[in-house]
Design a protein around this motif. Sequence first.
Motif, PDB file in Angstrom:
ATOM      1  N   ALA A  53       0.837  -1.199   0.000  1.00 18.30           N
ATOM      2  CA  ALA A  53       0.000   0.000   0.000  1.00 18.30           C
ATOM      3  C   ALA A  53       0.871   1.248   0.000  1.00 18.30           C
ATOM      4  O   ALA A  53       1.991   1.244   0.528  1.00 18.30           O
ATOM      5  N   PRO A  54       0.388   2.323  -0.616  1.00 19.09           N
ATOM      6  CA  PRO A  54       1.183   3.559  -0.618  1.00 19.09           C
ATOM      7  C   PRO A  54       1.362   4.106   0.794  1.00 19.09           C
ATOM      8  O   PRO A  54       0.475   3.994   1.641  1.00 19.09           O
ATOM      9  N   LYS A  55       2.537   4.688   1.018  1.00 14.08           N
ATOM     10  CA  LYS A  55       2.828   5.235   2.338  1.00 14.08           C
ATOM     11  C   LYS A  55       2.073   6.536   2.571  1.00 14.08           C
ATOM     12  O   LYS A  55       1.955   7.369   1.681  1.00 14.08           O
ATOM     13  N   ARG A  56       1.570   6.681   3.785  1.00 12.87           N
ATOM     14  CA  ARG A  56       0.842   7.896   4.163  1.00 12.87           C
ATOM     15  C   ARG A  56       1.730   8.731   5.076  1.00 12.87           C
ATOM     16  O   ARG A  56       2.380   8.210   5.979  1.00 12.87           O
ATOM     17  N   ARG A  57       1.708  10.023   4.830  1.00 11.68           N
ATOM     18  CA  ARG A  57       2.485  10.933   5.654  1.00 11.68           C
ATOM     19  C   ARG A  57       1.548  11.655   6.614  1.00 11.68           C
ATOM     20  O   ARG A  57       0.590  12.309   6.186  1.00 11.68           O
TER      21      ARG A  57
END
Length: 240
Positions: A53-57
């Motif tokens: 999954a794409p990383k969340r900031r």
Amino acid sequence: NYHKMVESKTKATTARARIAHKLARYYRATPVHLTGLTTPANPSTSHLTLGGAPKRRLRNSSNTWYPADDERAYIKRASKQPRASTGRASVQPGSVVILLSGNNRGRRVVVLKRLTSGNLLVTGPHSVNGVSLSRVNPAYVLSTSTRVSLEGVTANVDDSFFKRGKRFTKNELKNASEHRLKAAEEGKAHEAKWRAELKTVQKGVDAQLINNIKKVPHLSGYLGTRFTLSNTTRPHELVF
């Protein structure tokens, strides 16, 4: 010769294998460099994203977080902030200063104004001591108590006026490309145009300045004399 050809071919094959390993072509079901192998039985996977999954900031946009106990507070000191130089009080428009560096070191010149960059716009005048209109770093001048009236003198010159064209050395022009030769010709044309404009501005500035200098006795001779030190000179007793 045959053995050398086989050896070079083996090295090239090994290098290609290393590059393929770095690009991870073995990992792709349909490599990028083999796009013609896609079939219904072997569909393309180039549209898939590998790595999970794409990383969340996390962002504290609503300012609801409290600072940690061990968070270090950085102090921004006013002495560390860059500020524009205000100049030296002893160097003002109309002051006579002595140049300490460059081809004209030792010459006495007249300060016309302080430019935006912090440099000083000075002139000899050119007909008095040969110093043309130029920029000078104020750190490399020696201020004096002599003043020259700038009444009627206008110098509409800024830092962009001294922007020079591109110049190349003889070695840089040996076997140069057409682009570099064209740039060299453009630089020469710009240099010739700039020098012609400098002469025009120089005459306009020096015309009225020389009239003001002639009104003061011996001032023209003072500006035309180079500042020097001899063995009998005592620097601590000099009064500028």
